[in-house]
Design an enzyme around this catalytic site. Structure first.
Site, mmCIF file in Angstrom:
data_model
loop_
_atom_site.group_PDB
_atom_site.id
_atom_site.type_symbol
_atom_site.label_atom_id
_atom_site.label_comp_id
_atom_site.label_asym_id
_atom_site.label_seq_id
_atom_site.Cartn_x
_atom_site.Cartn_y
_atom_site.Cartn_z
ATOM 1 N N CYS A 92 0.814 -1.214 0.000
ATOM 2 C CA CYS A 92 0.000 0.000 0.000
ATOM 3 C C CYS A 92 0.858 1.279 0.000
ATOM 4 C CB CYS A 92 -1.005 -0.047 1.147
ATOM 5 S SG CYS A 92 -2.402 1.025 0.847
ATOM 6 N N HIS A 191 -3.408 -5.958 2.706
ATOM 7 C CA HIS A 191 -3.011 -6.031 4.109
ATOM 8 C C HIS A 191 -3.520 -7.362 4.658
ATOM 9 C CE1 HIS A 191 -1.991 -1.761 4.247
ATOM 10 N NE2 HIS A 191 -3.165 -1.455 3.775
#
Ligand code: GLN
Length: 251
Positions: A92, A191
């Site tokens: 990310c 994640h």
């Protein structure tokens, strides 16, 4: 193969908002379970990145933190690691700052580290939050990639970067694919931590350092994957039911 595999967790105080530090622990533990020595090093933001690490791991973080992180990565250590074929795994915000450009919270463009041929701007519409599921697009990983995403950035890959996965559910980069692979640099919006939820991806990264790996008993990880995939299927079915609810009588 190194005596002990050294895994550098890059700036966890800046790039640790989403628990991605777990990726470094997973890599180390999967080596130890196989009798290979491994150590993790948390790199503080005021410290130089160690040249001697074998794997570098970067996680997600907030807009301001990622702008500070990129300013600390200009010393060329990561670029030399990538040139030497050492795995660099970025999630990310970590992914965004390894690209050519990204935006800060105010919308200003910042130069990234330039290890991935990609540019990050803003997703049209709302922030991407929720489960992300992808079909791997790289040789050597066959299991679906599962995790969750939470980002406002959209990342478009240039020709030198290949996607890590094709998105089956969720947003990923924002154009139907997730992540990037460019040489030994691997990035994703997943994640989870991603490597806890995707042991095949963890082993694929480790095999770049230690060669072929003996299989492990991943029954607990598989149970977690089943639970997450079932939850996603149920959420999608409920969403479709809401779309198809017949109009109320008398309307
Ligand atoms: N701040 C970035 C974004 O929202 C990265 C967020 C994250 O790392 N999860 O796009």
């Amino acid at each position: 193969m190194p005596d002990a595999v050294r895994i550098a967790l890059v700036f966890p105080s800046l790039l640790g908002t989403y628990g991605d530090g777990g990726n470094a622990s997973v890599l180390a533990q999967r080596l130890r379970w196989r009798g290979v020595e491994a150590e993790t090093v948390d790199v503080a933001v005021d410290d130089a990145l160690p040249e001697q690490a074998d794997v570098y791991v970067l996680g997600g973080g907030e807009d301001t933190a990622q702008t500070l992180a990129v300013s600390r990565l200009a010393d060329g250590v990561l670029a030399r690691a990538a040139d030497a074929g050492k795995p660099v795994f970025a999630v990310c915000a970590g992914f965004q700052i390894l690209g050519e450009t990204f935006l800060d919270g105010a919308g200003a463009v910042h130069a990234g580290v330039g290890l991935i041929d990609c540019r990050t701007d803003r997703l049209p519409g709302s922030r991407a939050v929720g489960e992300l599921l992808g079909e791997p697009a790289v040789d050597g990983v066959v299991e679906l990639l599962t995790g969750y995403e939470n980002h406002g950035g959209r990342t478009l890959l240039g020709p030198a970067a290949k996607p890590l996965a094709r998105v089956r559910s969720g947003t990923g980069n924002g154009d139907g694919v997730d992540g990037a692979v460019q040489g030994s640099v691997v990035a994703t919006y997943l994640h989870g931590p991603a490597l806890a939820r995707n042991p095949a991806l963890a082993d694929w990264l480790l095999s770049k350092v230690v060669g072929d790996l003996a299989p492990l008993d991943d029954s607990e990880e598989q149970e977690l994957r089943r639970e997450r995939l079932t939850a996603l299927r149920r959420a999608r079915a409920a969403w479709w039911r809401r779309q198809w609810r017949p109009p109320a009588r008398g309307t």
